[in-house]
Design a protein around this motif. Structure first.
Motif, mmCIF file in Angstrom:
data_model
loop_
_atom_site.group_PDB
_atom_site.id
_atom_site.type_symbol
_atom_site.label_atom_id
_atom_site.label_comp_id
_atom_site.label_asym_id
_atom_site.label_seq_id
_atom_site.Cartn_x
_atom_site.Cartn_y
_atom_site.Cartn_z
ATOM 1 N N HIS A 183 -20.415 49.390 39.058
ATOM 2 C CA HIS A 183 -19.452 48.698 38.197
ATOM 3 C C HIS A 183 -19.127 47.349 38.839
ATOM 4 N N TRP A 184 -19.944 46.361 38.522
ATOM 5 C CA TRP A 184 -19.783 45.032 39.126
ATOM 6 C C TRP A 184 -18.414 44.457 38.773
ATOM 7 N N ASN A 185 -18.072 44.560 37.499
ATOM 8 C CA ASN A 185 -16.725 44.226 37.035
ATOM 9 C C ASN A 185 -16.158 45.473 36.375
ATOM 10 N N LEU A 186 -14.961 45.844 36.735
ATOM 11 C CA LEU A 186 -14.375 47.073 36.211
ATOM 12 C C LEU A 186 -13.887 46.871 34.779
ATOM 13 N N PRO A 187 -14.123 47.849 33.900
ATOM 14 C CA PRO A 187 -13.566 47.766 32.549
ATOM 15 C C PRO A 187 -12.076 48.080 32.597
ATOM 16 N N SER A 188 -11.397 47.811 31.509
ATOM 17 C CA SER A 188 -9.963 48.095 31.465
ATOM 18 C C SER A 188 -9.684 49.544 31.097
ATOM 19 N N ASN A 189 -10.648 50.205 30.460
ATOM 20 C CA ASN A 189 -10.431 51.533 29.907
ATOM 21 C C ASN A 189 -11.277 52.564 30.650
ATOM 22 N N PRO A 190 -10.709 53.684 31.047
ATOM 23 C CA PRO A 190 -11.493 54.706 31.755
ATOM 24 C C PRO A 190 -12.619 55.286 30.903
ATOM 25 N N VAL A 191 -12.444 55.277 29.578
ATOM 26 C CA VAL A 191 -13.505 55.776 28.705
ATOM 27 C C VAL A 191 -14.724 54.870 28.803
ATOM 28 N N ASP A 192 -14.493 53.561 28.906
ATOM 29 C CA ASP A 192 -15.616 52.634 29.062
ATOM 30 C C ASP A 192 -16.351 52.898 30.370
ATOM 31 N N MET A 193 -15.599 53.229 31.415
ATOM 32 C CA MET A 193 -16.236 53.549 32.693
ATOM 33 C C MET A 193 -17.111 54.796 32.551
ATOM 34 N N GLU A 194 -16.574 55.831 31.917
ATOM 35 C CA GLU A 194 -17.362 57.046 31.716
ATOM 36 C C GLU A 194 -18.535 56.804 30.782
ATOM 37 N N SER A 214 -8.534 41.968 47.143
ATOM 38 C CA SER A 214 -8.503 41.309 45.832
ATOM 39 C C SER A 214 -7.766 42.187 44.830
ATOM 40 N N ARG A 215 -7.483 41.620 43.646
ATOM 41 C CA ARG A 215 -6.829 42.395 42.598
ATOM 42 C C ARG A 215 -7.690 43.569 42.149
ATOM 43 N N GLU A 216 -9.001 43.465 42.377
ATOM 44 C CA GLU A 216 -9.905 44.539 41.971
ATOM 45 C C GLU A 216 -9.568 45.858 42.673
ATOM 46 N N VAL A 217 -9.071 45.776 43.896
ATOM 47 C CA VAL A 217 -8.773 46.996 44.654
ATOM 48 C C VAL A 217 -7.684 47.802 43.955
ATOM 49 N N GLY A 218 -6.614 47.116 43.546
ATOM 50 C CA GLY A 218 -5.538 47.808 42.830
ATOM 51 C C GLY A 218 -6.005 48.315 41.476
ATOM 52 N N HIS A 219 -6.795 47.499 40.784
ATOM 53 C CA HIS A 219 -7.313 47.919 39.478
ATOM 54 C C HIS A 219 -8.215 49.138 39.627
ATOM 55 N N GLN A 220 -9.004 49.169 40.697
ATOM 56 C CA GLN A 220 -9.881 50.315 40.939
ATOM 57 C C GLN A 220 -9.056 51.584 41.122
#
Length: 859
Positions: free
Chosen positions: A707-718, A796-802
């Motif tokens: 996941h190079w850039n994280l999506p906002s929705n967990p369903v998108d990740m799945e 980075s902000r990505e850590v909290g978003h993750q």
């Protein structure tokens, strides 16, 4: 157009009147929600037609969709989706408004109980009754089996893995300063996301793809002196001289640096295909690298279109550079002056496995013998048969060749007088024996079959499509086909003045039989078709030859030759054969054709159709040519900026999506990339935008998602991870091979993979496990999993978003049927383990998870 539309509508109406189906199946019906929501009295033609179909008295309707409603939405979802409204409307359509009201009421009861997590037994019992009522009502009209319920850790085989930690270097920061200054000067938005996601964005962005790049290019064309001063002292721009001389190129981005280290530490740069999941003997040479055993292809998702281009270009360059470094070391060269070849010369490299002719005489018979499906060699040198004979599948390669050589010697003893191989006064050894002896054996066994095959192969070579001739030395179709026919004729002519056979003839024939392209392809096709009539065997031999020919063209590619070529003066065809032996080509092809039979919808076809379909799919997967990406470098001369276009090939990694053109050529290219990635052969990394996130399969040889850039929705990740988590996926096959490999290889099934899955089914059936096991889920201690990688940059902000996203992935199913799900999750997330029993289970009766909380049963 109106007339055509009306005609189509009329034909549809007539068809609906005449058809009287018992069952109507609507697949992916979420795409037609506007038809489901239409009022009973409507003037919309499509909706009227749908209502007539839905209201038929006799026909039952089966509606299939993994996403009939969005499983999780945020209250400020940018697409305007609302899980609660969407779900209730779906239930109203399927079950009717009264049942939808009851479901809605019971879900509210469940929600209140979960939010309070009361210890009151009466309220807990009421919540349990509401859950049972919801399940009972919904199972009348829908079922949904969650994979999480059938793994011991409720993770559906998905595990978070870690790339080497992305490290931001001082050079990265200097690159940021340059990009930020350029962005501010050309009036573009904050460029932080560009810098964080992509290396060398100014060099790699397409000119019209981003406003930053467009504005920058406009200023370059204008001769902006301020921009020239900025670039004159800039860091973080590509220097073509580094690439031209095959020097080490800084990845230029923390995430790419991490991915590059992870991929290349596996040894993947030194091989042309993934090791087989079910091997018949130990891998050797570059395939014995410890990292390759657990390696799988990487599927990368990014929100930015420049990222797939950057990843595919720079990882492919690094693979080329490593191959070039190995080539120079093998040749004991100390400087580029001794070998002036540069990166630009790669596209003009000579193909060493080309079929050459001189004065109408074939000059490449050893190369030709790699591709010919010699019948007797195919029969007596099968490495699967060797493993079954010795009751082991972990023999070293040399012992397998020893056993195969014994079979070859027994055939040669019948063909050659003993004195012919031992008397020294017959002159020098005649190397023509290497290709003539296998053909003599075939002719001796069945002359009619050998002649019939020769005629069929000649017809095949005459009618060879031009698209399959790429990579030949001769540019024209006629010249290329003529060279192949001359080699075929030479095989059939067989010289009558052969000299003394080489002493190592049995060994060389054993190697050709075990690892030859033609013999390996012939055995792989036979495993899925069995033995049938002579005509079918002949057609199968031609199909095997066509696969072998595609393999020969693979070994001819300029980026491949340095990977395969060994040190010393050994002929390249010997290097190619050794690579096939080291990498267990037979096992690789057996696994691939087994996968293709089902993925191509050939399971119920007759053997001839199965062979034809599989062989064409293999050829298409092998036929992916290197793509050339355009990059731009800049040269500053005083107030002027000069831009230079360069071409870089991508092959080790590829991009899917992100190309601006949407013509037939682009569509064909995307399809070819997908086929190649879904094979054991290169590319080993596929980088995609969201276009590859839904409805596509990438699981045959990949079980790792980055996941190079994280999506906002967990369903998108799945959903992303679902691309590699499918039927008989790579992770499943690895685990099946671990648990049932010995039983399958040492058993009697013609197709060992069919034997392995049959054994797994027997076990799962005996244990009463869901039919998801073993085809969709199969775990083994320390075995393969679906790997989730999130290369978040430290601090980075990505850590909290993750953290937020991964937390929500494990919990959001509790919010099923609840309004404002994100608010609901914020309340119950910390207590989700206590509430696990409250998850609504819609799996079919008799297959419910055995992992339900025992306390729930007591209540």
């Amino acid at each position: 157009m109106r007339v055509i539309a009306r005609l189509r509508a009329t034909v549809s109406e007539i068809a609906l009147d005449l058809l009287s189906p018992d069952l109507v199946i609507l697949d992916e019906f979420q795409r037609f929600k506007d038809l489901l929501d239409a009022p009973a009295e409507t003037d919309v033609p499509g909706a009227k037609l749908a209502q007539r179909m839905f209201n038929q008295e006799k026909a039952k309707i089966l509606m299939l969709s993994a996403t009939p409603y969005k499983m999780y939405t945020l209250h400020d979802d940018e697409d305007g989706d609302d899980h609660y409204r969407d779900f209730i409307k779906t239930v109203e359509f399927l079950a009717g408004p009264p049942r939808a009201v009851r479901v809605e009421s019971q879900l509210k009861t469940m929600g209140r109980a979960m939010e309070r997590l009361t210890s009151d037994p009466a309220e807990t019992a009421l919540a349990a009754e509401a859950k049972d009522a919801v399940e009972s009502e919904l199972r009348r009209v829908m079922c949904r089996t969650e994979r999480t319920a059938f793994t011991t850790e409720a993770d559906a085989m998905v595990k978070l893995r870690h790339l080497p930690e992305p490290q931001v270097t001082p050079q990265d920061l200097r690159s940021w300063v340059t990009l930020d200054r350029v962005a501010k000067h050309v009036g573009s938005r904050d460029a932080l996301e560009y810098w964080r996601s992509s290396p060398y964005p100014l060099n790699l962005m397409e000119r019209d793809s981003y406003m930053l790049r467009k504005n920058f290019h406009d200023r370059v064309d204008m001769g902006d002196p301020t921009l020239a001063r900025t670039l004159s002292s800039a860091s973080g721009l590509l220097d073509w001289r580094v690439i031209r001389d095959y020097r080490k190129l800084d990845p230029g981005n923390a995430k790419l640096r991490s991915l590059e280290e992870d991929v290349f530490k596996s040894g993947a740069a030194d091989v042309l295909w993934l090791p087989p999941s079910l091997s018949y003997y130990r891998p050797s040479g570059p395939f014995s690298h410890t990292g390759l055993g657990s390696f799988t292809k990487r599927l990368v998702f990014s929100a930015w279109t420049v990222v797939p281009k950057a990843i595919s270009t720079l990882l492919s360059y690094e693979a080329d550079r490593r191959s070039r470094e190995k080539e120079l070391a093998s040749a004991a060269l100390t400087s580029s002056a001794s070998d002036p070849r540069r990166y630009d010369d790669q596209l003009r490299a000579v193909a060493p496995l080309t079929l050459k002719i001189t004065e109408d005489r074939p000059m490449s018979m050893p190369t030709w013998s790699l591709t010919y499906p010699f019948a007797e060699l195919t029969r007596v040198t099968d490495p699967l048969a060797v493993a079954r004979h010795v009751r082991r599948r972990d023999l070293p390669q040399q012992e397998v060749l020893d056993i195969a050589e014994q079979g070859v010697r027994s055939l040669l003893a019948e063909l050659l007088p003993e004195s012919l191989a031992t008397v020294d006064d017959l002159g020098a050894e005649d190397p023509r024996w290497y290709w003539a002896a296998p053909m003599l054996l075939d002719r001796r066994r069945d002359p009619a079959a050998a002649d019939a095959l020769a005629r069929a192969m000649r017809e095949f070579l005459w009618g060879l499509p031009k698209g399959l001739l790429e990579g030949e030395e001769h540019a024209g179709q006629a010249a290329s086909s003529r060279a192949a026919r001359l080699h075929l004729d030479e095989t059939q002519r067989l010289p009558d003045n052969l000299g003394r056979p080489p002493v190592d003839l049995p060994r060389r024939m054993a190697e050709l039989g075990v690892g030859g392209f033609g013999t390996s392809a012939m055995r792989a096709l036979t495993r899925i078709a069995g033995d049938h009539s002579a005509e079918e065997v002949k057609d199968r031999s031609v199909a095997a030859f066509s696969i072998a020919r595609a393999l020969r063209l693979l070994f001819n590619r300029p980026e491949v030759v340095p990977v395969v070529r060994s040190s010393g003066d050994r002929a390249y065809w010997r290097d190619a054969l050794q690579h096939a032996l080291d990498g267990g080509l037979q096992s690789v092809l057996d696994e691939f054709v087994h996968v293709l039979v089902e993925s191509e919808g050939l399971s119920n076809k007759d053997p001839a159709e199965r062979v034809a379909g599989v062989s064409m799919a293999v050829i298409e997967a092998l036929g992916l040519r290197s793509t050339v990406n355009e990059i731009e470098t800049f040269e500053v001369d005083g107030p002027r900026i000069y831009s230079h276009q360069h071409r870089m090939s991508t092959h080790f990694a590829a991009r899917y999506g992100g190309r601006r053109a949407a013509d037939d050529k682009t569509f064909h290219r995307e399809s070819s990339v997908r086929r190649a990635f879904n094979s054991p052969f290169r590319p080993f990394v596929l980088a995609s935008t969201s276009v590859g996130q839904e409805g596509l399969d990438f699981h045959p040889y990949s079980h790792a998602v980055v996941h190079w850039n994280l999506p906002s929705n967990p369903v998108d990740m799945e959903q992303r991870e679902g691309r590699v988590h499918r039927y008989k996926g790579h992770a499943v096959r690895k685990n099946i091979a671990e648990d049932f490999g010995d039983l399958a290889v040492l058993g009697e099934s013609e197709d060992p993979w069919q034997g392995a899955f049959d054994a797994a089914v027997v076990q799962s059936t005996a244990q009463g496990i869901s039919e998801l096991v073993p085809y969709w889920l199969h775990t083994t201690p320390g075995g393969a999993t679906v790997e989730r990688y999130i290369p978040a940059i430290p601090f980075s902000r990505e850590v909290g978003h993750q953290r937020r996203l991964t937390r929500t992935v494990g919990v959001y199913r509790l919010a099923f049927g609840q309004p404002r799900q994100d608010d609901f999750i914020s309340v119950v997330a910390d207590r989700h383990e206590e509430l696990a029993w409250m998850k609504v289970d819609l799996s079919p009766p008799g297959t419910q998870s055995s992992r339900r909380d025992p306390a729930a049963d007591e209540r």
